[in-house]
Design an enzyme around this catalytic site. Structure first.
Site: not given
Ligand SMILES: [Zn+2]
Length: 742
Positions: A8, A79, A81, A83, A321, A323, A368
């Site tokens: 990203e 990433d 997750d 999103e 990470y 989040r 995670h």
């Protein structure tokens, strides 16, 4: 082998390129490359809620296409997750890797998804060796959230424009967060403070004359009251029991009596001493919400700032990470931290049995880790971090290390003193016997020494303070407290807490004052309307159920279209019904004003107009007296209901000159128009045109004349009107009416 790796962000691309080396070219998509269209709903509600995505980053896409030309495969390293998964899916689709349903990889195409929660050489290489396919459950969950939020926002916002004020917005999670802030404010407004008193005696082991007595009323807001100095060398004993009951003293008559009595001759005797050893356990490593709370409390960072800095640390490879709702740490990380503790502090700083923190996430694909450093031996200084990053990094690192350390041992002493069998005073002391994790992660812990008193020992009061207090209303939410509340209620995800709060601030529904969130008038009015007519939308329980359903989609237990359909059908019906039922007047009165009506002298009330607040005669509509208010709420001579600059920027952007200057809104004989910034020197004026989609939502479809001529909305002396396309040559106009007035 020669592959294109897509991530990203440019910073992440740089770090990863370093670890992958030859055979890979790492490029960044700079976030999402597609999005739902801005000007329309973009969701086909008749056909399974199919979204239409528009490419928003054409140049990035062109660059990715170009880079892919000489490659023999695509690796999505987005990433870990929902999103990230969705971003990867959009990229793969746009690069022609998926079939038209976007569900399968085209034959002969080499597409890989790799997942890692830390950007270290070891983690990246391990991920490359174990690629997986795109996870459509995660993608669906993300898409469902996006579609749900879009449907709610696009259907509810225009209703708010019509009923309250132009430019407002409603949203699924944001409206619940706003309601929490508004409800808390109302609790505070309704709060009645209650009086109570405390009695504290400072006791000496040496004989002493009459004690000093201080009866201290709570000072008013701007008062200061001289109080006798507190004898810091003597322990403070607090009155805990009075006449055999818990000491609850509520009025001054009672206090005066007690003060008089305690000033007399009494024997103050130690009646009880206890010493206990207590253990204080460390807390878990950070999840996103815990990090936001701690960074707020210890560093004064807002949620958005915390996430920005954490992302920088993650992309540079320093932390895992950011989040996450997991408390778990990998075996490797646990071993590294234990070795670090043993080496730096000694084996006694590790607990007998290693601590385990349960994973709270309900979605297995998102297993995670908690937020932790990737190299525990390195502190911020060793990494050469600048101030803001260093502060957050050290917080993350010390918390992760402390979480696996031994508990602190604290000796807690309690001493009771009896006076006349009528009063029991108590003092508490605590001392750290063994610091354990407190050596690494400080907690507020006041060490207070008490002398070694003996049972039956006589003590002598030197000073007695009787202080008046009042109970305080519940505190307003800080960003951190609101994040905590949202998480407790099961609303939102680690990725949504900060943006949700950011939204209600940037919409001016709440303002931040000394880190506390205070709702604005508009925030209250919007909440009132939604609470009354769309109770579900602002209901925390209902929203939590929706979040749960999104988790089920992520787990592959439910189809995403089903949860949307179950929600949307009744919701849409309700919007149509309520649109007719809601009376604008119900939500436009904000309160009373002290001003008198300029026309008839009657009191005025504060009302919300379409463009802001104004004062209206309380005798409206009989009397049409009005006064304008400026942005600060000060009365202006004459009502001039003009759109605010903010409104103009959003809904009626000014045309620009070639050198980028904005045209100015002017009022002329025939109404408002855009004037060239050098007008009247430069005689250039343009008519006002509202954006078509806004016009349609407010005034309905433009009327058409003969030969299909479409009328346009114009602003004139007497308000807005529909004008023939050849106006003013062809003098055909139709009065424009808001949909609700039609
Ligand atoms: Zn009046």
């Amino acid at each position: 082998m020669n592959k294109l790796v897509v991530v990203e962000s440019p910073a992440k691309a740089k770090t990863i390129q370093k670890y992958l080396g030859a055979g890979y070219e790492v490029k960044s998509s700079k976030g999402h490359i597609v999005d739902l269209p801005k000007s329309q709903l973009g969701i086909d509600v008749e056909h399974n809620y199919t979204p239409t995505y528009e490419v928003t980053k054409k140049q990035v896409l062109a660059e990715l296409k170009k880079a892919l030309k000489d490659k023999d495969g695509l690796v999505l390293a987005v990433d870990p997750d929902r999103e990230g998964e969705a971003i990867g899916w959009h990229i793969a689709r746009q690069l022609g890797y998926l079939d038209k349903d976007g569900q399968k990889v085209k034959k002969g195409k080499d597409l890989q998804r790799i997942v890692f929660t830390e950007i270290t050489k070891q983690a990246i290489q391990a991920a490359v060796e174990k690629p997986r396919e795109l996870d459509f459950n995660l993608i669906d969950a993300q898409q469902a959230r996006r579609v749900l939020d879009r449907l709610v926002g696009y259907k509810l916002s225009p209703l708010l424009w019509k009923k309250i004020q132009y430019g407002l917005s409603a949203g699924r999670v944001q409206s619940v967060a706003l309601k929490l802030v508004v409800d808390r404010e109302r609790e505070r407004e309704a709060f009645k403070p209650e009086e109570y008193w405390s009695v504290v005696a400072y006791l000496s082991e040496q004989k002493h004359g009459k004690p000093k007595i201080g009866i201290n009323l709570k000072p008013g807001k701007d008062e200061t009251v001289e109080k006798p100095e507190i004898p810091t060398t003597l322990p403070a004993f607090k009155l805990v029991k009075y006449k055999g009951k818990k000491a609850e003293l509520a009025n001054q008559v009672q206090i005066d009596k007690i003060a008089k009595d305690l000033a007399g001759e009494h024997s103050w005797q130690v009646s009880d001493t206890t010493t206990k050893t207590q253990e204080k356990h460390p807390r878990s490593p950070f999840t996103t919400s815990l990090l936001q709370q701690a960074a707020s409390g210890r560093l004064g960072f807002g949620a958005t700032r915390t996430m920005k800095v954490a992302q920088q640390l993650y992309e540079a490879g320093h932390i895992t990470y950011m989040r996450t709702d997991s408390l778990h740490m990998s075996d490797q990380a646990v071993k590294a931290i234990e070795a670090h503790v043993k080496k730096k502090y000694g084996a006694e700083y590790l607990p007998a049995k290693a601590r385990q923190y349960a994973n709270k996430s309900k979605v297995t694909q998102e297993a995670h880790e908690a937020i932790r450093p990737t190299q525990v031996d390195k502190d911020a200084k060793a990494l050469g971090l600048e101030a803001e990053q260093a502060a957050l990094y050290d917080l993350i690192r010390t918390r992760a290390v402390a979480s696996l350390m031994a508990s602190a041992k604290i000796s807690v002493n309690k001493v009771s003193v009896d006076v006349n069998n009528t009063y029991v005073f108590q003092a508490n002391g605590q001392n750290i016997i063994f610091p354990g994790y407190l050596r690494v992660y400080n907690e507020r812990l006041l060490e207070t020494d008490l002398p070694p008193y003996k049972q039956g020992q006589e003590l002598f009061p030197t000073q007695i303070d009787l202080d008046q207090h009042f109970t305080e209303p519940p505190a307003r939410y800080s960003e951190a407290a609101l994040v905590k509340k949202l998480e407790e209620l099961g609303i939102g995800r680690p990725s949504t807490y900060a943006p949700t709060i950011q939204t209600i601030i940037s919409r001016k529904y709440v303002v931040k004052e000394n880190k506390y969130l205070i709702p604005t008038d508009i925030g209250k009015v919007v909440t009132d309307l939604l609470s009354k007519y769309f109770a579900d939308i602002v209901d925390a329980g209902f929203t939590a159920v929706m979040e749960n359903q999104l988790d089920q989609v992520a787990n592959g237990e439910v189809a995403w279209e089903k949860i949307i359909d179950d929600f949307y059908k009744p919701f849409e019906k309700k919007v149509i019904e309520k649109d007719k039922a809601i009376d604008r007047a119900e939500f436009t009165v904000l309160g009373k004003s002290t001003e008198k009506c300029p026309e008839c002298g009657k009191p005025m009330i504060i009302k919300l107009g379409r463009f802001g607040k104004f004062l209206s005669c309380s005798d409206f509509p009989t009397c049409k007296g009005m006064l304008g208010l400026d942005a600060a709420g000060n009365v202006q001579a004459k009502l001039d209901e003009k759109p605010t600059e903010e409104f103009l920027a959003k809904y009626l952007p000014a045309p620009k000159t070639e050198d980028g200057r904005s045209y100015l809104l002017k009022r002329g004989r025939f109404g408002e128009f855009w004037a060239h910034p050098d007008y009247p020197k430069v005689k250039d004026a343009k008519p006002i045109e509202l954006r078509p989609e806004i016009v349609e939502q407010l005034y309905g479809k433009a009327p058409t004349g003969e030969k299909g001529a479409v009328y346009t909305l114009r602003s004139g002396k007497f308000g807005l009107f529909w004008a023939h396309p050849d106006y003013p040559k062809v003098k055909k106009v139709i009065k424009a009416k808001l949909i609700e007035e039609q």
